[in-house]
Design a protein around this motif. Structure first.
Motif, mmCIF file in Angstrom:
data_model
loop_
_atom_site.group_PDB
_atom_site.id
_atom_site.type_symbol
_atom_site.label_atom_id
_atom_site.label_comp_id
_atom_site.label_asym_id
_atom_site.label_seq_id
_atom_site.Cartn_x
_atom_site.Cartn_y
_atom_site.Cartn_z
ATOM 1 N N SER A 231 2.766 10.788 8.211
ATOM 2 C CA SER A 231 2.257 9.707 7.376
ATOM 3 C C SER A 231 0.744 9.655 7.519
ATOM 4 O O SER A 231 0.133 10.526 8.162
ATOM 5 N N PHE A 232 0.121 8.619 6.946
ATOM 6 C CA PHE A 232 -1.314 8.446 7.137
ATOM 7 C C PHE A 232 -1.666 8.281 8.614
ATOM 8 O O PHE A 232 -2.779 8.592 9.034
ATOM 9 N N ASP A 233 -0.699 7.815 9.398
ATOM 10 C CA ASP A 233 -0.946 7.596 10.819
ATOM 11 C C ASP A 233 -1.019 8.902 11.607
ATOM 12 O O ASP A 233 -1.508 8.917 12.737
ATOM 13 N N THR A 234 -0.530 10.000 11.033
ATOM 14 C CA THR A 234 -0.540 11.289 11.744
ATOM 15 C C THR A 234 -1.540 12.272 11.153
ATOM 16 O O THR A 234 -1.617 13.418 11.621
ATOM 17 N N GLN A 235 -2.304 11.843 10.135
ATOM 18 C CA GLN A 235 -3.122 12.803 9.391
ATOM 19 C C GLN A 235 -4.203 13.476 10.229
ATOM 20 O O GLN A 235 -4.666 14.571 9.883
ATOM 21 N N SER B 164 0.826 -1.207 0.000
ATOM 22 C CA SER B 164 0.000 0.000 0.000
ATOM 23 C C SER B 164 0.859 1.255 0.000
ATOM 24 O O SER B 164 1.970 1.270 0.568
ATOM 25 N N ALA B 165 0.332 2.315 -0.601
ATOM 26 C CA ALA B 165 0.988 3.626 -0.532
ATOM 27 C C ALA B 165 0.953 4.192 0.879
ATOM 28 O O ALA B 165 1.629 5.187 1.165
ATOM 29 N N ALA B 166 0.202 3.558 1.783
ATOM 30 C CA ALA B 166 0.158 4.000 3.179
ATOM 31 C C ALA B 166 1.484 3.776 3.896
ATOM 32 O O ALA B 166 1.640 4.207 5.044
ATOM 33 N N VAL B 167 2.431 3.117 3.243
ATOM 34 C CA VAL B 167 3.726 2.891 3.890
ATOM 35 C C VAL B 167 4.578 4.153 3.908
ATOM 36 O O VAL B 167 5.521 4.254 4.710
ATOM 37 N N TYR B 168 4.265 5.136 3.081
ATOM 38 C CA TYR B 168 5.172 6.276 2.912
ATOM 39 C C TYR B 168 5.097 7.269 4.072
ATOM 40 O O TYR B 168 4.058 7.454 4.703
ATOM 41 N N GLU B 169 6.241 7.923 4.297
ATOM 42 C CA GLU B 169 6.387 8.940 5.345
ATOM 43 C C GLU B 169 7.109 10.134 4.730
ATOM 44 O O GLU B 169 8.015 9.960 3.909
ATOM 45 N N ASP B 170 6.725 11.357 5.111
ATOM 46 C CA ASP B 170 7.377 12.518 4.510
ATOM 47 C C ASP B 170 8.629 12.909 5.300
ATOM 48 O O ASP B 170 9.018 12.253 6.280
ATOM 49 N N ALA B 171 9.279 13.976 4.858
ATOM 50 C CA ALA B 171 10.557 14.373 5.451
ATOM 51 C C ALA B 171 10.426 14.800 6.905
ATOM 52 O O ALA B 171 11.412 14.810 7.649
ATOM 53 N N HIS C 163 -2.557 17.634 1.141
ATOM 54 C CA HIS C 163 -1.512 17.701 0.120
ATOM 55 C C HIS C 163 -1.703 16.533 -0.844
ATOM 56 O O HIS C 163 -2.244 15.492 -0.463
ATOM 57 N N PRO C 164 -1.273 16.676 -2.090
ATOM 58 C CA PRO C 164 -1.500 15.608 -3.067
ATOM 59 C C PRO C 164 -0.692 14.355 -2.773
ATOM 60 O O PRO C 164 0.426 14.422 -2.251
ATOM 61 N N LEU C 165 -1.283 13.215 -3.124
ATOM 62 C CA LEU C 165 -0.573 11.938 -3.073
ATOM 63 C C LEU C 165 -0.622 11.361 -4.483
ATOM 64 O O LEU C 165 -1.651 10.835 -4.917
ATOM 65 N N VAL C 166 0.483 11.514 -5.194
ATOM 66 C CA VAL C 166 0.594 11.073 -6.583
ATOM 67 C C VAL C 166 1.791 10.144 -6.696
ATOM 68 O O VAL C 166 2.896 10.489 -6.269
ATOM 69 N N LEU C 167 1.581 8.973 -7.248
ATOM 70 C CA LEU C 167 2.622 7.949 -7.314
ATOM 71 C C LEU C 167 3.407 8.021 -8.627
ATOM 72 O O LEU C 167 2.835 8.203 -9.695
ATOM 73 N N ASP C 168 4.701 7.867 -8.522
ATOM 74 C CA ASP C 168 5.576 7.800 -9.694
ATOM 75 C C ASP C 168 5.500 6.384 -10.265
ATOM 76 O O ASP C 168 5.860 5.408 -9.586
ATOM 77 N N MET C 169 5.042 6.249 -11.493
ATOM 78 C CA MET C 169 4.876 4.935 -12.103
ATOM 79 C C MET C 169 6.004 4.576 -13.066
ATOM 80 O O MET C 169 5.931 3.564 -13.765
ATOM 81 N N SER C 170 7.065 5.369 -13.085
ATOM 82 C CA SER C 170 8.122 5.135 -14.072
ATOM 83 C C SER C 170 8.870 3.827 -13.807
ATOM 84 O O SER C 170 9.326 3.172 -14.756
ATOM 85 N N ALA C 171 9.015 3.414 -12.548
ATOM 86 C CA ALA C 171 9.738 2.171 -12.262
ATOM 87 C C ALA C 171 8.978 0.963 -12.809
ATOM 88 O O ALA C 171 9.573 0.047 -13.376
ATOM 89 N N GLY D 8 -0.867 17.423 10.479
ATOM 90 C CA GLY D 8 -0.337 16.068 10.480
ATOM 91 C C GLY D 8 -0.358 15.366 9.143
ATOM 92 O O GLY D 8 0.200 14.264 9.023
ATOM 93 N N PHE D 9 -0.999 15.972 8.126
ATOM 94 C CA PHE D 9 -1.054 15.257 6.850
ATOM 95 C C PHE D 9 0.281 15.367 6.136
ATOM 96 O O PHE D 9 0.856 16.446 6.015
ATOM 97 N N PRO D 10 0.808 14.247 5.652
ATOM 98 C CA PRO D 10 2.140 14.256 5.030
ATOM 99 C C PRO D 10 2.178 15.081 3.745
ATOM 100 O O PRO D 10 1.197 15.164 3.006
ATOM 101 N N GLU D 11 3.330 15.681 3.494
ATOM 102 C CA GLU D 11 3.555 16.437 2.264
ATOM 103 C C GLU D 11 4.656 15.747 1.479
ATOM 104 O O GLU D 11 5.840 15.883 1.784
ATOM 105 N N PHE D 12 4.232 14.993 0.481
ATOM 106 C CA PHE D 12 5.151 14.171 -0.287
ATOM 107 C C PHE D 12 5.626 14.898 -1.540
ATOM 108 O O PHE D 12 4.969 15.830 -2.022
ATOM 109 N N PRO D 13 6.743 14.453 -2.112
ATOM 110 C CA PRO D 13 7.106 14.951 -3.441
ATOM 111 C C PRO D 13 6.057 14.505 -4.452
ATOM 112 O O PRO D 13 5.344 13.522 -4.225
ATOM 113 N N VAL D 14 5.927 15.243 -5.535
ATOM 114 C CA VAL D 14 4.980 14.895 -6.594
ATOM 115 C C VAL D 14 5.761 14.670 -7.883
ATOM 116 O O VAL D 14 6.342 15.596 -8.426
#
Length: 349
Positions: A109-113, A98-105, A274-282, A118-124
């Protein structure tokens, strides 16, 4: 013919995965708690009962071995250990994370929202190299990390592709986000109140695209984590308009700057500060992934399924798991039209 075992086969993701693998020439054993079948599966699919908690039962389903194990319902280190105990009988695995595994700098994470700011701010967009929460048994996200770490550490014994899924959508979902707009349209509600200016983006993933990722990973086994997302990450304004278009209605949008003004007014299952957009290039690079559908293209089937499931029933009766997740104490009605009307009246006063 290569043999695949799918755990959680009759769930939202599992049913699509079974169909995709069968169409790709796999001999498929579809394992689920009820041992049921889906109408879309060919007759050759073998359906069996499986209590996931029963190690002996899982070993019996795998039997002398399988070329591929797909696990759509794995959570935590215990399930990883369960799979690894059978690694000598499994060619490779694909496991849903799940994308719920991610944590920002800042460690959010989703656990702090629910906390202030508390909402994470991820790179886009978010690459798979983004840091994750610490593994533990505490929450959904931390359990998924524990699952990932255990399986990746044993990649030499069991090559496993872990798919970090975004907001999963499609027929069969027990917590369907699209219900937010579908029910309002069916109820004749003329207005949609949207927080954060209607610009929230929470990357969706169709079950058909997950199935395609599984199919491709099965052809190219490896030990890896990959994001799983649709070709686009629409805003909630765009999702609202797309649902209206499917149902042939037109609603007024009331856009709110910032968070929802009240607990049951302006909030949606996609609402994010904040947006949660996944990089699909990999996935594109490693698997040759090309989505088989887009969000808008796949929406009619989801809307038709939701309308049929409601069938005149209350939303809590039709979707009890959604009620448990979003309204566990009965005080957070997702369709509190009275509260919406009262807020709109105060806004116009």
């Amino acid at each position: 013919m290569s043999h695949a075992v799918v755990i959680g086969a009759t769930g939202q993701i599992g049913r699509a995965v079974v169909a995709a693998l069968a169409a790709d020439g796999w001999e498929v054993t579809a394992a689920s708690r009820g041992g049921g079948r889906n109408a879309e599966w060919p007759d050759e699919v073998r359906a069996v009962r499986l209590d996931r908690a029963d190690d002996a039962a899982l070993a019996e389903v795998i039997g002398a071995g399988c070329d591929l194990l797909v696990d759509t319902v794995a959570f935590g280190a215990d399930h990883a250990r369960q799979l690894l105990a059978l690694a000598d009988r499994i060619g490779s695995a694909v496991v849903i994370s799940s994308a719920a595994v991610y944590e920002d700098a800042k460690g959010r994470s989703f656990d702090t929202q629910a906390e202030p700011d508390g909402f994470p701010e991820f790179p886009v967009p978010i690459p798979e190299t983004q840091r994750t929460v610490a593994a533990s048994d505490a929450t959904y996200g931390t359990r998924k990390v524990a699952l990932e770490e255990a399986l990746l550490a044993a990649g030499d014994r069991l090559p496993t592709t872990l798919l970090r899924a975004g907001a999963v959508h499609g027929p069969g979902c027990r917590t369907p986000r699209e219900l937010h707009f579908v029910k309002r349209a069916l109820d004749g509600r003329p207005v949609r109140i949207l927080a954060f200016g209607g610009e929230c983006r929470f990357h969706p993933i169709s079950v058909l695209n997950i199935a395609e990722l599984v199919r491709l990973a099965a052809r190219r086994p490896g030990s890896r984590v990959l994001n799983a997302g649709d070709p686009e990450a629409p805003t909630i304004t765009e999702i609202s308009a797309a649902v209206d278009a499917v149902l042939g209605v037109e609603s007024e949008l009331v856009l709110v700057d910032g968070p929802a003004p009240e607990p049951t007014v302006g909030d949606t299952p996609w609402s994010t500060a904040h947006p949660l957009v996944l990089d699909m290039s990999a996935a594109e690079r490693e698997l040759g992934y090309r989505p088989v559908t887009g969000y808008v293209e796949s929406l009619p089937a989801t809307v038709a399924w939701l309308a049929a499931e409601l069938g005149g029933r209350g939303w809590r009766e039709a979707f009890p798991k959604m009620a448990q997740s979003y309204d566990p104490d009965g005080t957070h009605d997702l369709f509190d039209y009275a509260a919406e009307d009262a807020w709109l009246a105060r806004r116009e006063a």
